[in-house]
Design an enzyme around this catalytic site. Structure first.
Site, short mmCIF file in Angstrom:
data_model
loop_
_atom_site.label_atom_id
_atom_site.label_comp_id
_atom_site.label_asym_id
_atom_site.label_seq_id
_atom_site.Cartn_x
_atom_site.Cartn_y
_atom_site.Cartn_z
N LYS A 87 138.76 6.40 -58.90
CA LYS A 87 137.45 5.88 -59.33
C LYS A 87 137.59 4.81 -60.40
CE LYS A 87 137.41 8.23 -63.38
NZ LYS A 87 137.01 7.85 -64.74
N THR A 130 131.34 6.20 -63.89
CA THR A 130 132.34 5.22 -64.32
C THR A 130 132.00 3.81 -63.85
OG1 THR A 130 133.99 6.98 -64.16
CG2 THR A 130 134.82 4.74 -64.38
#
Length: 333
Positions: free
Chosen positions: A193, A250
């Site tokens: 990610k 994120t």
């Protein structure tokens, strides 16, 4: 009272120390620099990483690893992914072995050169049995957690009881841990990610709108899932907190170091200048290289990851990477 040694006094290690203390643990935080440890001991603060956030009284600090480990009921490793092996190996060579207690890894990354996940690095470099290692992932923006804003995360371990034990360490009023036995997926999701966040940040830096960013996040999740399943993970895990949850946080938040680094790249900075602007370790750059190598070896299609590598390693203009992604042949989703 459970005594936990947290090795690493950066933003995430310091923040997690606060969570552990709020959950009722006694915490000894190891800092590389004595001045950082002294600031925590004497003033209950780590302003370099947490600003004006105060640490609870149950948190103390030392710059001596042996002192932190002495009498610990558990160990939390909060070291950067690419320096984890170096630290563990150096301590082991100096005769400082991790005690026979549960070990929790907070690092999110894939080791460059070996393509190992962080739990595998811990087993190999520290000589810890795999059944003693747990990992944490999820939407973990340290600034929000340090300010005790609500958060949920996943503690994964091969042994369900170990996952429950470690989850009990950090079950605080504003921090809700869930448990999993799918260690592979949780680690892959937590690592990759960061790569997708660089791409999404770059899109924002280029001035692209929500459609472009949502497309990158969604197709990024597809890349992460493909890789995770190929190395033995379970597809369903990627739809949960460690997968989609962490990815959205994120990629969408300017609090994310990897998002900020990507944003700087999108504005035209090179990777060195972008990293200097962020000022803290953004794991996504090194992880992108390791993931790209793994994907190539396994024959997995990861075009967004490849695009990030092209930008940070080969100086390919971001606009050119974007054009190449949009020009890919039509195929089923």
């Amino acid at each position: 009272m459970t005594r936990i040694a947290v090795l690493g006094a950066g933003s995430w290690g310091s923040t997690f120390s606060l969570v552990l203390a709020d959950a009722g643990c006694e915490v000894v935080l190891w800092a590389r620099r004595e001045e950082t440890a002294r600031e925590i001991r004497e003033h209950g603060a780590n302003p370099a990483y947490l600003g004006d956030v105060r640490l609870p009284g149950q948190v103390t600090a030392t710059s001596e690893v042996g002192e932190a480990l002495d009498g610990a009921d558990g160990v939390v490793l909060a070291l950067p992914a690419q320096s984890l092996r170096e630290n563990l190996s150096a301590w082991r060579a100096a005769g400082l072995t991790l005690p026979e207690v549960p070990v929790l890894s907070l690092a999110k990354g894939i080791e460059r050169g070996t393509d190992l996940r962080m739990s595998q690095v811990i087993v190999e470099a520290a000589g810890v049995e795999p059944q003693r290692v747990a990992v944490l992932s999820g939407p973990n923006l340290a600034v929000e957690i340090a300010r005790r804003q609500p958060c949920a995360s996943v503690i994964a371990a091969h042994d369900e009881q170990l996952a429950r034990t470690v989850a009990a360490w950090c079950a605080a009023p504003s921090f809700r841990p869930y448990t999993s036995q799918d260690v592979i997926s949780v680690e892959v999701a937590g690592a990759v990610k960061n790569v997708i966040a660089i791409a999404v940040g770059a899109a924002a830096g280029l001035g692209y709108g929500d459609n472009a960013r949502a497309s990158l996040i969604t197709r990024g999740l597809a890349e992460i899932t493909r890789l995770g399943v190929a190395v033995g993970g379970q597809a369903g895990t990627f739809a949960g907190l460690a997968g989609m949850g962490d990815l959205v946080a994120t990629c969408a938040s300017p609090l994310s170091r990897n998002h900020r680094l990507g944003h700087a790249l999108g504005r035209g900075l090179d990777v060195g200048a972008a990293a200097a602007e962020v000022g803290q370790t953004a794991e996504g750059v090194a992880t992108a290289r390791a993931v790209d190598e793994t994907a190539h070896r396994l024959g997995i299609d990861m075009p967004i990851t490849r695009g990030v590598v092209d930008v940070v390693d080969h100086g390919v203009p971001i606009e050119q990477v974007t054009t190449a992604l949009l020009a890919r042949s039509v195929r089923p989703e």
